[in-house]
Design an enzyme around this catalytic site. Sequence first.
Site, PDB file in Angstrom:
ATOM      1  N   ILE A  13      14.094 -75.931 -71.238  1.00  0.00           N
ATOM      2  CA  ILE A  13      14.845 -77.174 -71.426  1.00  0.00           C
ATOM      3  C   ILE A  13      13.963 -78.270 -72.027  1.00  0.00           C
ATOM      4  O   ILE A  13      14.409 -79.060 -72.850  1.00  0.00           O
ATOM      5  CB  ILE A  13      15.482 -77.643 -70.101  1.00  0.00           C
ATOM      6  CG1 ILE A  13      16.464 -78.790 -70.342  1.00  0.00           C
ATOM      7  CG2 ILE A  13      14.429 -78.089 -69.098  1.00  0.00           C
ATOM      8  CD1 ILE A  13      17.701 -78.380 -71.105  1.00  0.00           C
ATOM      9  N   SER A  70       1.641 -78.585 -67.202  1.00  0.00           N
ATOM     10  CA  SER A  70       2.377 -77.339 -67.021  1.00  0.00           C
ATOM     11  C   SER A  70       1.410 -76.248 -66.601  1.00  0.00           C
ATOM     12  O   SER A  70       0.291 -76.173 -67.110  1.00  0.00           O
ATOM     13  CB  SER A  70       3.091 -76.939 -68.319  1.00  0.00           C
ATOM     14  OG  SER A  70       3.812 -75.731 -68.161  1.00  0.00           O
ATOM     15  N   ARG A  71       1.853 -75.408 -65.680  1.00  0.00           N
ATOM     16  CA  ARG A  71       0.987 -74.326 -65.208  1.00  0.00           C
ATOM     17  C   ARG A  71       0.822 -73.219 -66.237  1.00  0.00           C
ATOM     18  O   ARG A  71      -0.213 -72.572 -66.298  1.00  0.00           O
ATOM     19  CB  ARG A  71       1.562 -73.724 -63.921  1.00  0.00           C
ATOM     20  CG  ARG A  71       1.555 -74.641 -62.716  1.00  0.00           C
ATOM     21  CD  ARG A  71       2.151 -73.951 -61.509  1.00  0.00           C
ATOM     22  NE  ARG A  71       3.531 -73.530 -61.756  1.00  0.00           N
ATOM     23  CZ  ARG A  71       4.247 -72.780 -60.938  1.00  0.00           C
ATOM     24  NH1 ARG A  71       3.704 -72.317 -59.816  1.00  0.00           N
ATOM     25  NH2 ARG A  71       5.497 -72.460 -61.219  1.00  0.00           N
ATOM     26  N   LYS A  83      18.346 -83.153 -64.651  1.00  0.00           N
ATOM     27  CA  LYS A  83      19.360 -82.816 -63.654  1.00  0.00           C
ATOM     28  C   LYS A  83      19.140 -81.387 -63.131  1.00  0.00           C
ATOM     29  O   LYS A  83      18.587 -80.546 -63.861  1.00  0.00           O
ATOM     30  CB  LYS A  83      20.768 -82.984 -64.227  1.00  0.00           C
ATOM     31  CG  LYS A  83      21.131 -81.994 -65.365  1.00  0.00           C
ATOM     32  CD  LYS A  83      21.652 -80.676 -64.826  1.00  0.00           C
ATOM     33  CE  LYS A  83      21.687 -79.603 -65.866  1.00  0.00           C
ATOM     34  NZ  LYS A  83      21.989 -78.274 -65.347  1.00  0.00           N
ATOM     35  N   ASP A 126      23.991 -74.920 -61.314  1.00  0.00           N
ATOM     36  CA  ASP A 126      23.071 -75.554 -62.267  1.00  0.00           C
ATOM     37  C   ASP A 126      23.829 -75.983 -63.522  1.00  0.00           C
ATOM     38  O   ASP A 126      23.719 -77.140 -63.932  1.00  0.00           O
ATOM     39  CB  ASP A 126      21.919 -74.606 -62.608  1.00  0.00           C
ATOM     40  CG  ASP A 126      20.946 -75.235 -63.586  1.00  0.00           C
ATOM     41  OD1 ASP A 126      20.087 -76.018 -63.147  1.00  0.00           O
ATOM     42  OD2 ASP A 126      21.050 -74.952 -64.794  1.00  0.00           O
TER      43      ASP A 126
END
Length: 307
Positions: A13, A35-36, A89, A167
């Site tokens: 996303i 970010s991992r 969201k 979702d």
Amino acid sequence: MMIRAGLVGLGKIARDQHLPAIDKVDGIALVAVASRNAQAEGVQNYPDLGAMLAGEPDLDAVILCQPPQVRYATARQALLAGKHVFLEKPPGATVSEVEALTALARQKNGTLYASWHSRYAAAVAQAKSWIADRKVERIDIQWREDVRHWHPGQPWIWEAGGFGVFDPGINALSILTEIVGEPITLLSAELEVPSNKQAPIGATLGMATASGAAIDTVFDWRQTGPQTWDIAVETDNGSLLLSEGGNTLRLDGEVQMKAPDEEYPAMYRRFVDLVERRAIDVDTAPLRLVADAFLCGRHCPTAAFED
């Protein structure tokens, strides 16, 4: 003022929507990513929010795109550090988390933005205006899509707190609660939960407006071929159909508007405005309806699903 923003959670996303939208909007610039498992080009990259906050002391805002199960702790960390926060969201895994974040944002005099991207679909505002002059008699929602296409390799959506079919379904609820100018209550729910998952793959909701108009809703994550994102409204003076997620509007069967998806740039323009005013925009109405469905819904076991 140029908002220096850092983004946490560089997944699908973020790459598909957030990065292109930020590039289009004046007043905000992406300067860092945490970010991992991924890195973005042209900005500083960090393994987590703590490292990003330490390495970017002049950061103004943090954009959170991780799964909802971990969003509360990260948002709280950012607010305590004095940063404005943009929540993808759903804004959290629970209503109480979002309420706590709102209280903290007020305490810190910072911006907290719970974004509902489907409310910014091209035809939603016109639909809301049209409905305002009429009495709603019935609403039918069909929100059916292919989870394998939209959420490939994302096991978190099937775990507790991952929302499952809600979702995408919460997008429909965010439009519903925007265009209907009265409270909505949940009357019944049936949740289809695969035997190997913890979250539903399908859901049927019975709801009603405060004045008694019935709302029938079907969410399904097993649709292949063309995807269905429709909200049909019958009133005492005509019918309305929002389709393509709110980007196409028909009144009494005639197309009134058909526009491309520009939801995320519109949200970032809203965020820039909120930050300039140190304002808060958090509406939990769609999340409350999902919570109600999990509270009183009847669980219906269904076949195992492999994605």
